[in-house]
Write a protein that holds these residues in place. Sequence first.
Motif, PDB file in Angstrom:
ATOM      1  N   SER A  31       0.954  -1.058   0.312  1.00 28.23           N
ATOM      2  CA  SER A  31      -0.116   0.052   0.113  1.00 28.23           C
ATOM      3  C   SER A  31       0.865   1.213  -0.018  1.00 28.23           C
ATOM      4  O   SER A  31       0.293   2.488  -0.323  1.00 28.23           O
ATOM      5  CB  SER A  31      -0.836   0.084   1.145  1.00 28.23           C
ATOM      6  N   THR A  32       2.238   1.138   0.400  1.00 27.57           N
ATOM      7  CA  THR A  32       3.062   2.398   0.736  1.00 27.57           C
ATOM      8  C   THR A  32       3.805   2.386  -0.827  1.00 27.57           C
ATOM      9  O   THR A  32       4.420   3.440  -0.803  1.00 27.57           O
ATOM     10  CB  THR A  32       3.919   2.126   1.788  1.00 27.57           C
ATOM     11  N   GLY A  33       3.607   1.463  -1.845  1.00 27.81           N
ATOM     12  CA  GLY A  33       4.508   1.509  -2.801  1.00 27.81           C
ATOM     13  C   GLY A  33       5.661   1.055  -2.984  1.00 27.81           C
ATOM     14  O   GLY A  33       6.398   1.039  -3.863  1.00 27.81           O
ATOM     15  N   ASN A  34       5.842   0.168  -1.966  1.00 29.40           N
ATOM     16  CA  ASN A  34       7.306  -0.428  -1.849  1.00 29.40           C
ATOM     17  C   ASN A  34       7.145  -1.785  -2.283  1.00 29.40           C
ATOM     18  O   ASN A  34       6.187  -2.551  -2.180  1.00 29.40           O
ATOM     19  CB  ASN A  34       7.672  -0.628  -0.224  1.00 29.40           C
ATOM     20  N   CYS A  35       8.186  -2.389  -3.090  1.00 26.49           N
ATOM     21  CA  CYS A  35       8.155  -3.800  -3.713  1.00 26.49           C
ATOM     22  C   CYS A  35       8.434  -4.685  -2.852  1.00 26.49           C
ATOM     23  O   CYS A  35       9.337  -4.808  -2.193  1.00 26.49           O
ATOM     24  CB  CYS A  35       9.331  -3.473  -4.870  1.00 26.49           C
TER      25      CYS A  35
END
Length: 382
Positions: free
Chosen positions: A208-212
């Motif tokens: 949800s935070t955009g981290n892979c």
Amino acid sequence: MMNMLQLSRRYISILALMIFVSAALSACQSVTSNDTVDYKSAGAVRGPNLSYPPDLITAQADRRYIVQDGTATMSEYNAAVKKSIQMCSNVMTGIPGMRIARDGERRWLVVEKPASELYPQVKDFWQENGFLLVVDSPSTGIMETDWAENRAKISQDWIRSTIGVAIDSIYDTGERDKYKTRLEVLKPGETEIYITQRGAIEKCTSDSTGNCISTVWTPRPNDPELEAAFLARLMERLGMTQEQAKAMVAVPLDPKTPKAKFVQDGTNQAHIELSAGFDRAWRDVGLALDRSNFTVEDRNRSTGVYYVRYVNPKDLGDTNGFFSNLFSSKDDSSLKAKKYQVVVKTTGDNSANVYVQNAEGKPENTPAGFQLLTVLTYQLTK
């Protein structure tokens, strides 16, 4: 003193012969030089896929030229030199009556030789280019490579140029390719060779935070340029010069393709309507099968039937998806593949229908059959 002198001369002679053989073999190997594809280094790093018999996947291309240990005599070495040069000469001699055929946006190779003679040479060709074969069926004229990485797509930055192969394995394109080759015989003494490519790309799954948080292998569009590159390389392998092969492959294609329409009217068996005669319809359906998740086990052109297996990625479950395990030696996709018959029937001089039947030859009027027809329609209209 004389013995030492004779020994030195002998070593000099051997060294000269080694240089000569290296030059000759380099010339031989240069026949298939191409800067756009390089799967050899990837194959060397990955090693064999242990789920397949070693005799189907062991590349023999470079080892046959290796000089044995120092116990060999001069006469044995000379014999090895002669054999190596003869092998190179056999490659360079070539095959007469070879051309690129075209129809719409399709291209394939036509060689005036029996398929039984060409099949071993095509098999050697793939192994010489660094691929492992996971399907090797001389009886049906079908072979398929394992997934491999095209190392030519990795940029040659100053780090790689300076340190070289010491850290080469840490570089990855995030892409993989596999190739299917099919040999078709339409008349005695003439063979059509089709090469199709399938690709996959590694994509990131983000939170949800955009981290892979993980990666997954997903299909990527077919690349006709890679198919053309290997058609040209195969022509070189069979004896045509690099310039001739490139010129024949580079001739522009006709963008006009036959129209394909998926018909599901509820009264008749669902099918695909093609604006093409049988020859073209049979060829295009074969290429569509090769470019999808179909495995052609057999075919009967006289009855217009392809006997296939199909892997639906959804059938393998979300946690063990087909593309998330593309490169695992424990891939069990073949165990979950279902058998079907894909039938091509002419309805006129320039029209044909394509049907999907179950393994017993009965109409597959099920959601699965409709999905297969949808997949084929997509490939036929690309």
